[in-house]
Design a protein around this motif. Structure first.
Motif, PDB file in Angstrom:
ATOM      1  N   ARG A 489       0.857  -1.183   0.000  1.00 38.41           N
ATOM      2  CA  ARG A 489       0.000   0.000   0.000  1.00 38.41           C
ATOM      3  C   ARG A 489       0.893   1.233   0.000  1.00 38.41           C
ATOM      4  NH1 ARG A 489      -4.096  -1.444   5.004  1.00 38.41           N
ATOM      5  NH2 ARG A 489      -5.101  -3.275   4.045  1.00 38.41           N
ATOM      6  N   ASN A 491       1.130   5.109   0.227  1.00 36.47           N
ATOM      7  CA  ASN A 491       0.325   6.236   0.707  1.00 36.47           C
ATOM      8  C   ASN A 491       0.527   7.443  -0.200  1.00 36.47           C
ATOM      9  OD1 ASN A 491      -0.648   4.822   2.995  1.00 36.47           O
ATOM     10  ND2 ASN A 491       1.303   5.191   4.029  1.00 36.47           N
ATOM     11  N   GLU A 497       3.240   0.947   3.218  1.00 38.08           N
ATOM     12  CA  GLU A 497       2.904  -0.108   4.171  1.00 38.08           C
ATOM     13  C   GLU A 497       2.887  -1.427   3.408  1.00 38.08           C
ATOM     14  OE1 GLU A 497      -0.891   1.120   5.801  1.00 38.08           O
ATOM     15  OE2 GLU A 497      -0.073   3.134   5.957  1.00 38.08           O
ATOM     16  N   TYR A 609      -3.289   9.363  -6.101  1.00 42.61           N
ATOM     17  CA  TYR A 609      -4.391   9.530  -5.154  1.00 42.61           C
ATOM     18  C   TYR A 609      -5.217  10.784  -5.417  1.00 42.61           C
ATOM     19  CZ  TYR A 609      -3.041   5.505  -2.453  1.00 42.61           C
ATOM     20  OH  TYR A 609      -2.802   4.208  -2.065  1.00 42.61           O
ATOM     21  N   LYS A 624      -2.077   0.694  -4.827  1.00 41.75           N
ATOM     22  CA  LYS A 624      -2.109  -0.414  -3.868  1.00 41.75           C
ATOM     23  C   LYS A 624      -2.246  -1.698  -4.648  1.00 41.75           C
ATOM     24  CE  LYS A 624      -5.789  -2.105  -1.926  1.00 41.75           C
ATOM     25  NZ  LYS A 624      -6.981  -2.427  -1.124  1.00 41.75           N
TER      26      LYS A 624
END
Lengths: 789, 267
Positions: A489, A491, A497, A609, A624
């Motif tokens: 993932r 960000n 992550e 994003y 992701k």
């Protein structure tokens, strides 16, 4: 390679919290309203339970509930399971007796679970447990597997005649017997692989809780594989539906295999939490750990090696009796079968192999996987056989090994495995040099002048790690697949992550896994966090054991990272207004090929994003990606360990003077951590060879139930290790990793025992070679000398 | 552990009074035997009387031809004491071999002596050095003090306050540790004072610490390791367990005795 990428000796990110006491272990958790569980355990190795009177105990202060096997049965809670089906050579399925989490009518080993007391405090629970009156009809017990198979032995489970769970075999008996029939020389040995108690620093613990609002359960537990625990607790034991059970394995202080399994205690904590309407917690004390953690090893083996007139090995056969304890633990049936016999070819080209293994019930703690799991047992058989054969043939043990090594790859052994890559001769040559093998005879003479016996011993081990292709293990009886999952993932700020189904309980995944991410995505290591051990965060995973986290777990991460890069290129193409096919990714930057136009990874993440540069119809926002990775083969780490030691014949004390380890783990992510794994493994292997051994007396009492009698290896027992590496990348996973976690424990016992028998000049000593055993063996030496004169 | 009450008196007199009033009470010195036993629920004293707050029980001093050590003196203090190192280096070395650093910083000589664990180190030193145990009531010679496994000459309400060691010309201790527990599996203290030689053995006998008189006689003839060549006490009455059967233990006593004499004669 960046300074924190693959191959860099990065300091472990997790150690700051571990060494400052900021780790968060299961026992550190405190849940509102929690109650404490204390397990009343059987003092007898084998007994019928005639009655359990809890009336007086229930009236004691602070007691919330006392639950027994009857309550489990009333709630239709199933028994603990063994997840690997083994068929006997006659085709019949293994004979598994019932394994209730709390005893139902019978107890079968000292420490078996009779009842659980739940009270406001631990002391109250323990006090009340002392007030429970259990009427037992004590039955004769049997603790030795060979004795358990004899006629008239006490029967542990009705279902298993002669206490025999399976009579399994592997290999071709006819061709092996034919090889022995034409052999110029046959070497025969009888070996005992001593029973070990795992003893991770953190004992097992569990906290179960129930939320009546959404009818869901949470289990905090010391697990190496929380998803497997959830699957077993839901699908097989039936304490909670899988989607309403969250299993969290927070920081876990070592496992060595013993925390793979699904035990009675966590089962009861989850079940009881709902019954009493409060969180229920339990932490094992050290004595309980000795009694009830699944033990390791406990084999008795007769093995033979056939050689032709040129000292070429032409056949190997082995008969092994494996003590499985009183119940089949989660993976116990696989350890002395498919994790053992397929390694009996060792590093050698042996055309014919045949192994027979009986799995046997006894009135002892269950036996299951322990660091190496089957492979140390196989290595011990092969490496002791080869060493003794070389001695009997009057050949140098190193030369004898080199003559018989597998030299061409891939190599199909007669026992399932296809070795994919290796250079065993290179490891041997390097080890001989590091160990100053040439100088040994001079050192032996020098020792003799001081009245000491010096010996040298080899162990040219191989292991099958990175378990394993799901189809392959499925065909061998596994109840699960052995792939791994990962999710990367990214960000919006570009920090990452990584969710992994592997579980770190000392291995350093938070560092090594992050190194892979740094290497591939060019981000700073402090911007990467590894998330594991929570079934609500990580969708599914198979956990950590069998040296599989690097080869399988990291390969899944690598696969997910590849997908992130593919998606990142799509985003970058929009940002840079270029064709996707022209975008290259290198060193953390997306560039348009042949130009100096580029955009950094973090900027691409942000653009992914905010989604301002592309239409949501053309490209999904976000960055992701997940992946499941199923390996194409086992991996085959191998190496040569050389132990040189000195015996004081006056006391029997053995001092390890030099230790050389040359291992081929394939590609290495973090050499510092790998070396640490080698050190720890050697220490455990030396522990087995010289010190450790679980001893039950004839009545089934565990004599070695504390550190006062169970001798653990200590730092002062060990020299500084000479660790060298050779590298043949593993061809069967994208990272070339073979795995390193078990190698030392697999290699060491044979190296030590080969050195001790070399020093003594005879083979008549078994593990653990304690001072008493060595002194006695040295006495025999003196007697032999007298007889010779 | 079961619940108990805890007292920390400031004088031996006070402690003795408390002990007299409460027959289930136990004295707490270093606690290295008592507390684990209580944790395992094998002992359940109603009260603990902590001897840790009494200056009169602490300290090491040279008094004429003896070294006097307060009962609550920690093993680590004896090991590091310049007084002991100078007067009886073998005694300091014994203290340095007890347990591990944690044990040596909690365990006390008085606790060890009063407990008379068959595997404890100090009883061998007391017996070999012909020490005197001083209590709140009397003085007891080591030969009379140790009376078998965990049994001493101490009477109800009697508290060890000091141990007095006569200075020996030569003294040393050699220990073979139990591989697991690290307690003495065979520990031998040898001491030569004038024409007297004493050899005390701990860890080995089913009756606790004892004097190996055959070795004493051999060493009186000539105080050298060679005098003990090939000697070992009889295995009869020796402890036998998973770590060492009685024959191996008896053999180790011989080896340790020779090594102790070697150490004593080579300083």
């Amino acid at each position: 390679m960046t300074g924190t990428g693959i191959g860099a000796p990065v300091r472990r990110k997790e150690d700051q919290r571990f060494i400052t006491g900021a780790g968060r272990y299961t026992d550190d958790l405190s849940r509102p309203g929690q109650a404490h569980a204390y397990f009343l355990r059987s003092p007898h190795a084998h007994a019928k339970i005639l009655s359990i009177d809890t009336a007086a105990a229930r009236a004691m202060p602070g007691v919330v509930a006392i639950l027994t096997g009857d309550d489990l049965a009333a709630d239709k809670i199933g028994g603990l399971i063994c997840g690997w089906m083994i068929h006997s050579k006659d085709g019949s399925p293994m004979k598994a007796g019932p394994h209730p989490a709390l005893a139902q009518g019978k107890v079968r080993y000292v420490g078996d679970h009779v009842a659980v007391v739940i009270a406001d405090t631990y002391a109250q629970a323990r006090d009340a447990a002392e007030a429970i009156e259990v009427a037992y009809e004590v039955l004769p017990a049997v603790v030795d597997a060979r004795a358990a198979q004899k006629a008239g032995a006490p029967q542990v489970h009705d279902v298993a005649d002669d206490n025999t769970v399976f009579r399994w075999h592997l290999g071709d008996k006819a061709s092996t017997d034919a090889a022995f029939a034409r052999a110029a020389h046959v070497t025969k040995i009888d070996l005992v692989n001593n029973r070990l108690v795992p003893n991770p620093m953190e004992p097992r613990a569990a906290v179960g809780e129930y939320d009546p609002g959404n009818e869901s359960y949470t289990l905090f537990t010391t697990s190496q594989n929380p998803h497997v625990a959830r699957l077993v607790l839901s699908a097989f034991i039936g304490v909670a539906p899988e989607h309403k059970l969250r299993v969290i394995a927070p920081d876990v202080g070592g496992g060595f295999g013993s925390k793979i399994f699904i035990y009675a205690e966590e089962t009861v904590c989850v079940w009881a939490a709902r019954k009493v309407g409060r969180p229920v917690r339990w932490t094992s004390d050290r004595t309980e750990a000795f009694l009830s953690d699944a033990h390791g090893r406990d084999h008795a083996t007769h093995a033979e090696l056939a050689m032709d007139e040129n000292g070429k090995i032409i056949g190997l056969r082995a008969q092994t009796i494996a003590n499985l304890g009183a119940y089949l633990s989660t993976f116990s049936s696989s350890v002395p079968t498919y994790l053992y016999a397929p390694l009996l070819s060792g590093s050698y080209d042996i055309p014919a192999i045949y192994a027979e293994v009986d799995g046997v019930y006894t009135n002892t703690a269950p036996v299951d996987a322990y660091r190496g799991a089957g492979r140390p047992e196989a290595t011990f058989v092969v490496e002791r056989l080869v060493e003794v054969a070389a001695r009997e043939l009057g050949m140098d043990p190193a030369k004898f090994r080199k003559r018989n090594y597998v030299k061409r790859f891939p190599h199909q052994t007669p026992v399932i495995m296809t070795y994919d890559a290796g250079d065993y001769g290179a490891s041997m040559d390097k080890a001989l040099e590091l160990a100053d093998y040439k100088g040994f005879s001079r050192r032996k003479r020098e020792s003799a002048r001081r009245g000491k016996l010096r010996g040298i011993g080899f162990s040219s081990y191989i292991e099958a790690c990175g378990i394993a292709p799901s189809q392959a293990v499925g065909s061998l009886g596994a109840g699960v697949g052995l792939w791994e999952s990962a999710e990367v993932r990214v960000n919006p700020t570009g920090s990452i992550e990584v969710l992994t189904g592997s579980h770190s309980h000392g291995q350093g995944h938070e560092t090594t896994f992050a190194q892979l991410v740094c290497d591939r995505l060019g981000v700073p290591i402090e911007n990467v966090i590894i998330v594991h051990g929570d079934t609500d965060k990580v969708q599914f995973g198979m956990g950590t054991y069998g040296s599989r986290s690097g080869a399988v777990g990291m390969s899944a991460i690598a696969k997910a990272i590849d997908k992130v890069i593919v998606k990142g290129k799509k985003v970058a193409a929009h940002v840079l207004e270029a064709a996707e096919a022209d975008i290259e990714f290198k060193d953390g930057k997306f560039t348009v090929a042949g130009t100096d136009r580029g955009v950094g990874f973090a900027d691409v993440a942000l653009q992914a994003y905010i989604a301002h540069k592309f239409s949501g119809q053309d490209l999904e926002p976000g960055l992701k990606e997940g992946a499941f990775y199923d390996p194409t083969n086992f991996t085959f780490p191998a190496g040569v360990h050389i132990c040189e030691l000195e015996i004081d014949p006056d006391t029997g004390v053995t001092t390890i003077e030099r230790w050389t380890a040359v291992d081929d783990f394939g590609v290495i992510i973090n050499p510092m951590i790998v070396e640490g794994q080698v050190h720890g493994g050697i220490a455990q292997g030396v522990g087995q060879a010289l010190h450790e051994g679980a001893i039950y007396d004839e009545s089934g009492q565990l004599v070695t139930a504390s550190f006062m009698d169970y001798r653990m290896p200590r730092a002062a027992d060990l020299p500084s290790f000479q660790v060298g590496m050779t590298v043949t990348p593993c061809p069967s996973n994208p990272l070339g990793i073979k795995g390193c976690g078990e190698a030392g424990a697999i290699a060491a016992p044979a190296a030590v025992m080969n050195a001790i028998t070399d020093a003594l000049g005879h083979e008549d000593i078994a593990m653990p070679a304690t001072p008493q055993a060595v002194w006695r063996a040295a006495q025999k030496n003196a007697a032999m000398r007298v007889a010779a004169e | 552990m079961y619940a108990f009450t805890y007292h920390k008196p400031s004088s031996v007199r006070q402690a003795a009074a408390m002990l007299a009033k409460n027959e289930d009470a136990k004295l707490l010195a270093g606690g290295h035997t008592l507390l684990p036993t209580m944790k395992q629920r094998l002992a359940s004293p109603s009260a603990l009387i902590d001897l840790g707050a009494m200056p009169e029980l602490k300290g090491i001093e040279r008094k004429g031809r003896s070294v006097v050590i307060g009962a609550m003196t920690r093993h680590g203090e004896v090991a590091e004491s310049a007084v002991v190192r100078e007067a009886i280096p073998g005694l300091a070395e014994l203290a340095e071999l007890i347990g591990d650093p944690h044990v040596r910083h909690r365990g006390t000589i008085g606790g060890s002596v009063a407990n008379n664990d068959p595997s404890a180190d100090y009883p061998a030193a007391l017996l070999a050095l012909d020490a005197t145990v001083i209590t709140n009531k009397r003085k007891i010679a080591a030969d009379e003090f140790f009376q078998g496994l965990f049994v001493t000459a101490l009477e109800e309400g009697e508290i060890v306050t000091k141990v007095s060691f006569p200075v020996a010309q030569k003294a040393a201790y050699a220990k073979f540790r139990n591989p697991a527990s690290r307690y003495a599996l065979a520990g031998v203290f040898v001491a030569k004072r004038g024409s007297d030689v004493r050899v005390a053995v701990t860890g080995a006998s089913e009756n606790g610490v004892f004097r190996w008189t055959a070795a004493e006689e051999a060493l009186k003839a000539r105080f050298t390791a060679k005098s003990l060549e090939g000697m070992a006490p009889s295995p009869d009455g020796m402890i036998g367990d998973i770590h060492a059967d009685s024959a191996y233990r008896a053999h180790l006593v011989g080896v340790m005795a020779r090594r102790a004499v070697q150490a004593a004669t080579s300083r």
